[in-house]
Design an enzyme around this catalytic site. Structure first.
Site, short mmCIF file in Angstrom:
data_model
loop_
_atom_site.label_atom_id
_atom_site.label_comp_id
_atom_site.label_asym_id
_atom_site.label_seq_id
_atom_site.Cartn_x
_atom_site.Cartn_y
_atom_site.Cartn_z
N TRP A 124 0.81 -1.21 0.00
CA TRP A 124 0.00 0.00 0.00
C TRP A 124 0.84 1.26 0.00
O TRP A 124 0.52 2.22 -0.70
CB TRP A 124 -1.02 -0.04 1.14
N ASP A 179 -1.97 6.42 6.29
CA ASP A 179 -3.02 5.58 5.71
C ASP A 179 -3.29 4.49 6.74
O ASP A 179 -2.49 3.56 6.89
CB ASP A 179 -2.54 5.00 4.38
N LYS A 226 -12.85 -2.29 6.11
CA LYS A 226 -12.19 -3.24 7.00
C LYS A 226 -12.85 -3.19 8.39
O LYS A 226 -13.51 -4.12 8.80
CB LYS A 226 -10.69 -2.93 7.10
#
Lengths: 362, 362
Positions: free
Chosen positions: B102, B169, B193
């Site tokens: 990511w 993030d 999530k």
């Protein structure tokens, strides 16, 4: 018959009751999977089957030709106002026809990325301009084919000369009628009017328009990238896609006056609009200011000739089970949005209320 | 006790069963309004009360300071990879620390808009680098505080020198633990999530970082524009906000070992992770390659030492009611995501299965 009130919201808007019941019934366990659709990996076979079915049904309903890709995206109409020029303008010329609030917003956003020219402007005329001053070397021409706030609708798509692609923002009337794809290069639509929950945006893009995005286009909104990943480059709004898919199935089985599917819903939309505009035109209390040639079948703005009655009108309407009739704050007055999921009974109830209110206050 | 299978998907992921039941129960009529939340105008008093409550609960759970704004957006983590540099880079320098998939994606996307410098790279070391080569005049430093695919988590946020803002993030561990806001300038998180359905993205941004967006930033994703409109510039993903709001309420009443709310869920997350890593480390069939100092409490990737057993492992796990354990395609192997909504019983069932499978095949 349903005991729910009639919801005339402009969007997010009423959904078919059958769809809501199915969503509730499947909430904890979709088809024996043991999962809610909200809990499914977007790359798992369960969700992929949901997305594939939704896409197939959508393409079947709208008879989308093979040379168009269907993208499930995020960002809504305001997002697309940027994504379209980022993908299609090549930094060059964009022509826009102004017919109301939404096309004005689109033009403003496109100016960040392209040389924008107003080819025609309806201003306050209440009708779509006839003469368009188009540039032969424009990258595309943008129109909003149904102005949600102003209540203007294109009942025929224009033929743009010189093979300049036509981009249509059809957010608030998508799936209410067919689309003549021979006249379109790209179409986009936020879901929250005729399709399903807010947060999903549909894009239909002709193959030859892919692959020309500016370098500054975010990857998540590059149509070619999204198309290559079959709308799974980013995690898509899975639950909204699922609900939209159920709406597509509802549309496919919809019957009206011997018709089925999109033809049936279009005929009912025509009849609903005729009933409501007829009642407004026949009254001496209510007025709709859009020219009959381009009145929207979906969004019917109207004004009380005595605006001091507005608050009482809304309060009495709500008490009668007719919700969200207040007009957009930028134009005032009233607005009845009568999307696909609004029944004929709902419009009949509204018309009866209009007459009753006028009899008592007119 | 629930009869549902245990769902270890990395996202979209398991949600609290209580939340799903409430969503189902309210589907046709939210609190006597006569509308589904999906059908509500985002500007109506009903939905505004839902959004306000969600925002207040979220800020209370995470103790967000008054000088941070909370934005409800669309576009997910990949969208934010562009929106953050569009809003914060001022076209200047951005430092990034690479710890996995990511953060690499974030760096790649930021290069469209800024001079990106890799300040440190974990490469395949399985641990967060100690030495960071930071530039004093960077617009911000970006880290991914929980790498969903690689299973690395920051258990303490770094102190960035020279008052350079830290961007985190935190998509895959938001609300699993507190955030030290004194070290953060901006935090973003996709919802799918720990928060709710895919299609909603949370952004927490410090006031002083607003107002510096590049001209090419789409209006719908300009943090200042979104903040001024209280996340209603664009139609927000209303239903996803509603579900996330129910998850926040579930978290607020969550109790564990005498604790409540975020402290309780964090302690259960610590205990769940300890149990699962302990079982992996004690086995001779399974291995996790992340250094113990930075193992994720949320995403536990592991490998079978004999990879020929992978397919059998997944098939037997599914038969035992343990779903979606397959690792990300880019790294292979297995991954158990044990987000907030995964119960201790779910992890115990997984651990029992790991031992049983090893006894039979190890």
């Amino acid at each position: 018959m349903s005991q729910r009130p009639y919801n005339f919201a402009a969007g997010p808007a009423v959904l078919p009751e059958d769809v809501l019941r199915q969503v509730a019934a499947e909430m904890l366990d979709w088809h024996g999977s043991g999962m809610s659709v909200m809990e499914m990996s977007h790359r798992g076979k369960e969700f992929i089957s949901i997305a594939d079915t939704a896409q197939r049904d959508l393409r079947e309903l709208l008879r989308v030709p093979d040379n168009f890709r269907t993208l499930f995206m995020q960002g809504g109409g305001l997002g697309e106002n940027a994504f379209v020029p980022l993908n299609l303008s090549r930094g060059g010329k964009v022509d826009v026809v102004l017919t109301g609030s939404w096309s004005r917003k689109s033009a403003g956003e496109a100016r960040r990325y392209a040389d924008v020219h107003v080819a025609a402007d309806a201003a306050d005329s209440g009708r779509i301009p006839e003469h368009w001053d188009l540039r032969p070397d424009a990258a595309y021409v943008h129109v909003c084919t149904n102005e949600t706030i102003d209540g203007l609708e294109f009942h025929e798509l224009p033929v743009v000369p010189n093979d300049v692609p036509l981009v249509i923002d059809c957010s608030s009337h998508v799936l209410s009628r067919p689309i003549d794809w021979s006249r379109v290069g790209l179409a986009f639509a936020g879901a929250q009017k005729n399709l399903g929950p807010a947060g999903l945006t549909l894009v239909f893009v002709r193959d030859d328009l892919l692959g020309h995005a500016l370098d500054i286009c975010p990857a998540a909104f590059n149509y070619e990238t999204v198309a290559k990943a079959d709308s799974m480059f980013n995690t898509p709004p899975t639950f909204a896609i699922y609900v939209a898919g159920l709406v597509f199935q509802w549309l496919k089985r919809f019957e009206y006056q011997g018709l089925k599917g999109l033809a049936a819903i279009e005929q009912r939309n025509i009849d609903k609009a005729k009933l409501l505009y007829g009642a407004i035109d026949a009254s001496s209390l209510y007025v709709n200011r859009v020219h009959p040639s381009c009145r929207s079948r979906m969004n019917v703005p109207f004004f009380l000739k005595d605006e001091r009655l507005n608050d009482g009108f809304l309060a009495e309407a709500k008490a009668a089970g007719l919700l969200q009739l207040k007009g957009h704050k930028s134009v005032g007055g009233m607005r009845a949005s009568i999307y696909n999921a609004m029944s004929m009974e709902g419009v009949q109830a509204l018309v009866a209320f209009l007459k009753d209110f006028e009899a008592r206050h007119g």
